[in-house]
Design an enzyme around this catalytic site. Structure first.
Site, mmCIF file in Angstrom:
data_model
loop_
_atom_site.group_PDB
_atom_site.id
_atom_site.type_symbol
_atom_site.label_atom_id
_atom_site.label_comp_id
_atom_site.label_asym_id
_atom_site.label_seq_id
_atom_site.Cartn_x
_atom_site.Cartn_y
_atom_site.Cartn_z
ATOM 1 N N ASP A 83 -40.482 -173.950 127.324
ATOM 2 C CA ASP A 83 -39.636 -172.824 127.722
ATOM 3 C C ASP A 83 -39.813 -171.626 126.795
ATOM 4 O O ASP A 83 -39.362 -171.659 125.649
ATOM 5 C CB ASP A 83 -38.178 -173.300 127.721
ATOM 6 C CG ASP A 83 -37.202 -172.210 128.103
ATOM 7 O OD1 ASP A 83 -37.616 -171.241 128.757
ATOM 8 O OD2 ASP A 83 -36.012 -172.342 127.751
ATOM 9 N N ASP A 270 -40.671 -165.780 131.263
ATOM 10 C CA ASP A 270 -39.886 -166.984 130.999
ATOM 11 C C ASP A 270 -40.444 -168.158 131.793
ATOM 12 O O ASP A 270 -40.265 -168.248 133.010
ATOM 13 C CB ASP A 270 -38.425 -166.738 131.378
ATOM 14 C CG ASP A 270 -37.513 -167.896 131.012
ATOM 15 O OD1 ASP A 270 -38.013 -168.888 130.438
ATOM 16 O OD2 ASP A 270 -36.312 -167.825 131.303
#
Length: 485
Positions: A83, A270
């Site tokens: 992430d 992201d």
């Protein structure tokens, strides 16, 4: 053979050899299901950026791509999301006794690792739908073929959120900057660089969007694999450390400027979200251009069209409103758990329990029709009113659906980065998800508003990263994009 040709072949051989020797993680791709997509968007995390500014960033937790890392000696394997929107590594602890999520995922057992070092400092990461908490520990982390020694990570002892119970992953491996790391712990890539484990201070993502290919993609540390992209990368500077944030230019629909970001917009890349999120103003334009409607709005209109007469007849026959949808066969339960006296209560219930879309739409239609019957409105007026409210109804999670048959008619959406146009075709920005065995086509564009002065902010998730191979260069603080192979 000429000297020039020999040198060219030699350079090509060296390039391929170096590329193949880079440490990498194979990614597993999970097909999105609508239930996961719907229930996960209520989670938010808060990070401190700069002078006590608390900026909420949506943590969708619906990422399709996972990989395996090992913690300890011998390695204990965990499936994690890589992430770029967070910076900590966390996995469930063997000392997690009171959270269901810990019992259905792998747990780290410090007593079984010969390289474990106790830390013990407590920590907590807050989400909108709950939080995770635990304590810091220190151990070796194996990533591909390399081992990072003495990496500080979080052993979670509480994971109360439903999002973590339904998640296919054990934990999260954050690849953001140290500025947003809880406890100021260096992220894994920072430790890799400090320990001299990388050839270059970069990592790169290739996300395979081919639905027929079992290979989900690769995360490469220390360089790029030339087989993962076409042409060369366009680089843009990181404008603010924390997230991988940069300045984005104008957005075009079918070749025409929307004007919203003509003077620049802040954006982040992201890898922890499947969608592409931005301000409501422009997302509404994008979804309108592709013919998208709110998911529950569509379901609602179908219920009114197919079952409206039956619902009215049952209400006129004095059937208890909370039992109508169950008797029709659209809800499993008798409805008493969710039908309220106001539309808001039904929508909120749909948010909280993630109920079936058709059931939720039916429950709302019953509430509306019952109120209209009290006012002695005609059948035609009642059905028209219910249909009108359906059109105005937003989905609880903000999803929008399109007709799967119209994908080839939808316009290209273009994002301008470093004065270069990056095009997303409909095949790239439409997500196919399953609901009760049925395939639904969902818009990859999601509304998400952050107020000034930090906002507006765009979040380029897997929808964008799947189309464009992405390089995260923490040596020179820049991000590179090239067309994915």
């Amino acid at each position: 053979m000429s000297t020039k040709l020999l040198l060219t072949l030699l350079c090509l051989y060296v390039s391929i050899h170096i590329s193949e020797s880079l440490p990498r993680i194979s990614l597993t791709k999970k097909n999105l299901d609508f239930q996961t997509l719907k229930s996960s968007k209520f989670s938010k995390r808060e990070y401190y950026l700069g002078n006590s500014d608390v900026i909420p960033l949506e943590n969708y937790l619906d990422a399709q791509y996972y990989g395996v890392v090992g913690i300890g000696t011998p390695p204990q394997n965990f499936t994690v999301i890589f992430d770029t929107g967070s910076s900590n590594l966390w996995v469930p602890s063997a000392k997690c006794y009171f959270s269901v999520a810990c019992y259905i995922h792998h747990k780290y057992k410090s007593k079984k690792s010969s390289t474990y070092t106790e830390n013990g400092d407590s920590c907590k990461i807050t989400y909108g739908s709950g939080s995770i908490s635990g304590f810091f520990s220190q151990d070796n982390v194996q990533v591909g073929d390399i081992t990072v020694t003495d990496q500080v990570f979080i052993e979670t002892t509480r994971e109360p959120s439903l999002s973590f119970i339904i998640a296919k992953f054990d934990g999260i491996l954050g690849l953001g900057f140290p500025e947003i790391s809880v406890g100021g712990v260096p992220p894994l890539w920072y430790s890799m660089a400090e320990q001299g484990l990388l050839e270059k201070n970069v990592f790169s993502f290739w996300l395979n969007r081919n639905e027929d290919d079992s290979n989900g993609g690769e995360l490469v540390f220390g360089g790029v694999d030339s087989k993962h992209f076409v042409g060369s990368h366009t680089y843009v500077n990181v404008t603010e450390k924390g997230y991988w944030q940069f300045q984005m230019g104008d957005i075009l629909v079918d070749g025409y400027s929307t004007g919203f970001c003509a003077d620049g917009c802040d954006a982040i890349v992201d890898s922890g979200t499947s969608l592409l999120a931005g301000p409501t103003t422009i997302i509404a334009q994008l979804n309108d251009a592709i013919g998208a409607e709110g998911v529950i709005s569509v379901e609602c209109k179908e219920v009114v069209s197919e079952y409206g007469d039956m619902i009215l007849e049952m209400l006129i026959a004095q059937t208890q409103p909370q039992k109508v949808c169950n008797k029709i066969g659209l809800c499993v339960f008798d409805g008493s758990h969710s039908v309220g006296n106001a539309i808001e209560s039904v929508v909120e219930s749909a948010k909280q329990k993630g109920s079936d879309l058709t059931c939720t739409a039916c429950e709302m239609a019953v509430v509306w029709m019952e109120n209209q019957l009290r006012e002695n409105k005609t059948k035609e007026r009642i059905l028209a009113y219910a249909n009108q409210l359906c059109e105005k109804l937003p989905s609880p999670s903000g999803e929008s659906t399109v007709s799967c048959n119209d994908i080839d008619k939808m316009p290209d959406i273009v994002f301008t980065i470093a004065d270069k146009k990056f095009t997303l075709t409909a095949d790239q920005y439409i997500l196919k998800v399953t609901e009760s065995g049925q395939t639904m086509c969902i818009s990859g564009f999601m509304a998400f508003d952050i107020p000034a002065p930090r906002g507006p902010l765009w979040i380029l998730g897997d929808v964008f990263m799947g189309a464009y191979h992405t390089v995260f260069d923490f040596g020179e603080n820049k991000i590179g994009f090239a067309k994915s192979a």
